[in-house]
Design an enzyme around this catalytic site. Structure first.
Site, PDB file in Angstrom:
ATOM      1  N   GLY A  12     -15.685  52.438  48.041  1.00  0.00           N
ATOM      2  CA  GLY A  12     -14.996  51.140  47.947  1.00  0.00           C
ATOM      3  C   GLY A  12     -15.534  50.333  46.780  1.00  0.00           C
ATOM      4  O   GLY A  12     -16.708  50.456  46.436  1.00  0.00           O
ATOM      5  N   ASP A 135     -21.924  46.394  52.364  1.00  0.00           N
ATOM      6  CA  ASP A 135     -22.440  46.600  53.727  1.00  0.00           C
ATOM      7  C   ASP A 135     -23.970  46.540  53.799  1.00  0.00           C
ATOM      8  O   ASP A 135     -24.524  46.386  54.891  1.00  0.00           O
ATOM      9  CB  ASP A 135     -21.987  47.967  54.265  1.00  0.00           C
ATOM     10  CG  ASP A 135     -20.484  48.131  54.239  1.00  0.00           C
ATOM     11  OD1 ASP A 135     -19.777  47.112  54.240  1.00  0.00           O
ATOM     12  OD2 ASP A 135     -20.014  49.282  54.200  1.00  0.00           O
ATOM     13  N   GLU A 230     -17.095  44.300  62.066  1.00  0.00           N
ATOM     14  CA  GLU A 230     -15.976  45.207  62.349  1.00  0.00           C
ATOM     15  C   GLU A 230     -16.412  46.408  63.191  1.00  0.00           C
ATOM     16  O   GLU A 230     -15.605  46.990  63.898  1.00  0.00           O
ATOM     17  CB  GLU A 230     -15.311  45.676  61.049  1.00  0.00           C
ATOM     18  CG  GLU A 230     -16.232  46.466  60.151  1.00  0.00           C
ATOM     19  CD  GLU A 230     -15.566  46.948  58.879  1.00  0.00           C
ATOM     20  OE1 GLU A 230     -14.349  46.807  58.748  1.00  0.00           O
ATOM     21  OE2 GLU A 230     -16.285  47.475  58.011  1.00  0.00           O
TER      22      GLU A 230
END
Ligand code: F6P
Length: 374
Positions: A12, A135, A230
């Site tokens: 990503g 992250d 999430e």
């Protein structure tokens, strides 16, 4: 002869990637006189031999830009969709590395990229990686670039949600990225003053969450912000996932293993979006307060990198050039305090840095009265 350095960004996108490309590129070229070749679209670009020379002005003016000038993809060398068929393209990648007469390939990426990089190292290629992801879950580095920017964005979002939650006497459940790690939700939750923070590392009890919100109402605060990672899971969901994981590990044959993997995937698919909406509905029911959902999503990965991420990316990028000059390969350039250190890829790949349960952030959150749902 001057060294030929290939570089790609994989996984990503993340704020700070361009700053890192610039950090490696300018140090390698300007300081060491090396040649830089950028591959487009991650490992797929190397497989398709789509490259561009990173010289002249290309590296100028990109420090502050979000995204990646090279483009990225989640393609893995050993599992790539080519002509509609999933194929192992490692051999082609190795061939193209040599065809371009590379001395080293620099891979900028998160956990998946570290694994792919190790795979290429095991094919005999010279590899150096840099740790990138919002992250912050890459092992053996203090932090990753992209995290600080995303932390700022998520914190600002919580700030903004506070005033509307307060005005309407509502619960607002805000979903924060982070994959299976809770760094981003925990950091932004604390910085934004969330009343409840739910992390993958601490399976939550819905009754405890509801009780924390009811207690706030009792004390004259009829609104609450719930920051949910999430990957957060309830006690029940955690038990299901654990059972599926055990099934996968103990599978007697490939067929059983495939089945268990499929089940795991479908359980984890419920961990974003749908799960957050269900959580909000449950809280509405259990507390009698109106509840709304905000999913921050890719907004957290967009835009200009923060000053801290620009610094980190530049620092690690220029240290990377030093490692190339010293021919220290097969490593990730990690951040350790103010220093950049070379960590063997074997110590990084396949490991995830989760939030330790005794981390100072967890202790502080509890001390200031934040519920972690446990
Ligand atoms: O790893 C970064 C990340 O943004 C995670 O937080 C999130 O789970 C994932 O990528 C989303 O991936 P994609 O952009 O492929 O949907």
């Amino acid at each position: 002869m001057s060294k030929r350095v290939g570089i790609l960004t994989a996984g990503g996108d993340s704020p700070g990637l361009n700053a890192a490309i610039r950090g490696v590129g300018k140090s390698a070229q300007g300081h060491y006189g090396m040649q830089m070749i950028g591959f487009q679209g991650g490992f797929r670009g190397l497989m398709e031999n789509r490259s561009t020379r990173l010289d002249g002005n290309i590296l100028s003016g990109i420090l502050t830009r979000g995204g990646t000038i090279l483009g990225t993809s989640r393609d893995k060398p050993h599992r790539m969709l080519v002509d509609g068929i999933m194929q192992d393209m490692t051999e082609t990648i190795v061939k193209n590395y040599h065809k371009n007469q590379l001395d080293v390939l620099i891979c900028l990426g998160g956990g998946g990229t570290q694994k792919n990089a190790l795979h290429l190292k095991q094919q005999g290629l010279n590899i150096i990686t840099l740790p990138k992801t919002i992250d912050n879950d890459v092992a053996r580095t203090d932090t990753t670039f992209g995290f600080d920017t995303a932390l700022g964005i998520a914190t600002e979002a919580i700030d903004r949600l506070h005033s509307t939650a307060h005005s309407h006497h509502r619960i607002i459940v805000v979903e924060i990225m982070g994959h299976r790690a809770g760094w981003l939700a925990l950091g932004a939750g604390i910085a934004g003053g969330a009343d409840v923070i739910l992390l993958p590392e601490i399976p939550y009890d819905i009754d405890h969450v509801a009780e924390a919100i009811r207690q706030r109402v009792k004390h004259g605060k009829p609104f609450s912000i719930v920051a949910v990672a999430e990957g957060a899971r309830s006690l029940e969901q955690a038990a299901l996932i654990q059972a599926a994981e055990a099934r996968r590990l103990n599978a007697i044959d490939k067929k059983e293993q495939k089945k268990a993997k499929k089940q795991l995937k479908s359980l984890e698919a419920h961990h974003s979006g749908i799960h957050t909406v269900q959580l909000s509905e449950q809280l509405e029911l259990l507390t009698g307060l109106e509840s709304r959902v905000t999913i921050l999503g890719h907004v957290q990965r967009g835009g200009a990198p923060s000053a801290a991420d620009r610094l980190l990316a530049t620092r690690l990028g220029s240290a990377c050039a030093d490692l190339i000059a010293a021919e220290t390969y097969g490593v990730m350039v990690a951040s350790e305090g103010e220093h950049a250190v070379a960590v063997p890829l074997e110590e990084v790949a396949g490991r995830k840095k989760l939030v330790p349960l005794d981390h100072p952030w967890i202790i502080s959150a509890k001390r200031v009265g934040t519920s972690l749902g446990d």
